[in-house]
Motif scaffolding. Structure first.
Motif, short mmCIF file in Angstrom:
data_model
loop_
_atom_site.label_atom_id
_atom_site.label_comp_id
_atom_site.label_asym_id
_atom_site.label_seq_id
_atom_site.Cartn_x
_atom_site.Cartn_y
_atom_site.Cartn_z
N PHE A 1 7.79 81.71 37.62
CA PHE A 1 6.95 81.90 37.04
C PHE A 1 6.19 80.54 36.21
CE2 PHE A 1 5.57 86.50 37.57
CZ PHE A 1 7.30 86.60 37.92
N ARG B 1 5.74 82.01 45.67
CA ARG B 1 7.81 81.91 46.15
C ARG B 1 7.32 81.03 47.35
NH1 ARG B 1 10.63 87.18 48.32
NH2 ARG B 1 11.11 85.21 49.33
N TYR C 1 0.47 88.37 37.78
CA TYR C 1 0.79 89.09 36.72
C TYR C 1 0.55 88.93 35.07
CZ TYR C 1 4.97 90.23 39.91
OH TYR C 1 5.28 90.81 40.98
N PHE D 1 0.31 84.75 43.14
CA PHE D 1 0.67 85.99 42.91
C PHE D 1 0.18 85.65 40.95
CE2 PHE D 1 3.65 88.33 45.56
CZ PHE D 1 4.55 87.38 46.07
N PHE E 1 0.93 85.96 34.02
CA PHE E 1 1.08 84.72 34.46
C PHE E 1 1.53 84.72 36.27
CE2 PHE E 1 4.66 84.18 31.73
CZ PHE E 1 4.24 84.97 30.44
N TYR F 1 3.70 82.24 48.93
CA TYR F 1 3.00 82.80 48.39
C TYR F 1 2.34 82.69 46.76
CZ TYR F 1 5.31 85.62 52.81
OH TYR F 1 5.70 85.87 53.81
N LYS G 1 -2.31 89.20 44.95
CA LYS G 1 -1.17 88.07 45.49
C LYS G 1 -2.16 88.12 46.58
CE LYS G 1 0.60 92.49 47.98
NZ LYS G 1 2.02 93.35 48.32
N GLY H 1 9.86 83.29 53.37
CA GLY H 1 10.92 83.03 54.42
C GLY H 1 12.18 82.58 53.03
N GLY H 2 12.02 82.19 51.99
CA GLY H 2 12.87 81.76 51.04
C GLY H 2 13.67 82.86 51.12
N GLY H 3 15.39 82.95 50.77
CA GLY H 3 16.15 83.35 50.50
C GLY H 3 15.81 84.58 49.03
N GLY H 4 16.23 86.27 49.09
CA GLY H 4 15.92 86.38 48.08
C GLY H 4 14.62 87.15 48.13
N ASN H 5 14.01 87.32 47.02
CA ASN H 5 12.48 87.54 46.69
C ASN H 5 12.80 86.92 45.16
OD1 ASN H 5 10.23 88.53 45.51
ND2 ASN H 5 10.13 90.31 45.74
N LYS H 6 12.77 85.88 44.99
CA LYS H 6 12.78 84.70 43.98
C LYS H 6 11.56 84.00 43.42
CE LYS H 6 14.71 80.22 41.95
NZ LYS H 6 15.33 79.75 42.44
N LEU H 7 10.91 84.61 42.62
CA LEU H 7 9.61 84.40 41.62
C LEU H 7 10.08 82.79 41.34
CD1 LEU H 7 7.24 87.46 41.25
CD2 LEU H 7 7.30 86.04 43.85
#
Lengths: 116, 115
Positions: free
Chosen positions: B105, B94, B36, B34, B90, B32, B49, B97-103
């Motif tokens: 940058f 990510r 910002y 994004f 920025f 995904y 996004k 399906g990755g663990g958490g919502n770890k972006l």
């Protein structure tokens, strides 16, 4: 207003001190984060909590300890501050990642920490 | 592991001119993407996004970005900028399906709009 709020906005302290930064969100989100932005504006995740449970813990010195008393709060405590800890620390929140992977992050306005 | 490259650290542009901010990413899995924006002394706000579907995504404030899988790029564009667009931008990625919502940058691009 609905938002992610963090205090203090500015924090100036001496090396060796212990300090805390508080963060609160009233967006009803389940997940909260701490990011560090260095002097070159590079943003790096430090921690993530989901419903008070730690789910992301990047390579961060043990001097940094997050604490989540409830899912609306995620505080960051830093022991024995060092010069290199000077940065802007951002708190953020999002919906639970397990169900909404594309949920955007909502950021606070940052805490500028200066260690002298 | 993912990485994001924003080659331009600063982009000066005159008001009402078009602008493109470049972003390239690297990942071994689907991602995904994004963008910002960070205004002075503020936190980051989501501009737009890309999750799936149409490769051209439109965001707030007249910005749009195009996902190009073959070039692993997600460049941000605006046809006519305004003084108020002056900010740090920025790009982030990510894993799907990755663990958490770890972006992850990029290092940011300072857009400076001049009269």
């Amino acid at each position: 207003d609905t938002a992610v709020s963090q205090t203090p906005k500015y924090l100036v302290t001496q090396m060796g001190n212990d300090k805390s930064i508080k963060c609160e969100q009233n967006l009803g989100h389940d997940t909260m984060y701490w990011y560090k932005q260095d002097s070159k504006k590079f943003l790096k995740i430090m921690f993530s909590y989901n419903n008070k449970e730690l789910i992301i813990n990047e390579t961060v010195p043990n001097r940094f300890s997050p604490k989540s008393p409830d899912k609306a709060h995620l505080n960051l405590h830093i022991n024995s501050l060092e010069l290199g800890d000077s940065a802007v620390y951002f708190c953020a929140s999002s919906q639970e990642p397990g169900t909404v992977y594309n949920s955007p992050l909502h950021f606070g306005n940052g805490t500028r920490l200066t260690v002298t | 592991a993912q990485s994001v490259t924003q080659l331009d650290s600063q982009v000066p542009v005159f008001e009402e001119a078009p602008v493109e901010l470049r972003c390239n990413y690297s990942s071994s899995v689907s991602v995904y993407l994004f963008w910002y924006v960070q205004y002075p002394n503020q936190g980051l706000q989501l501009l737009l996004k890309y999750l799936s579907g149409s490769t051209l995504v439109k965001g707030i404030n007249g910005f749009e970005a195009e996902f190009n899988k073959s070039q692993t790029s997600f460049h941000l564009r605006k046809p006519s900028v305004h003084i108020s667009d002056t900010a740090e931008y920025f790009c982030a990625v990510r894993d799907v399906g990755g663990g958490g919502n770890k972006l992850t940058f990029g290092t940011g691009t300072q857009l400076k709009v001049e009269l």
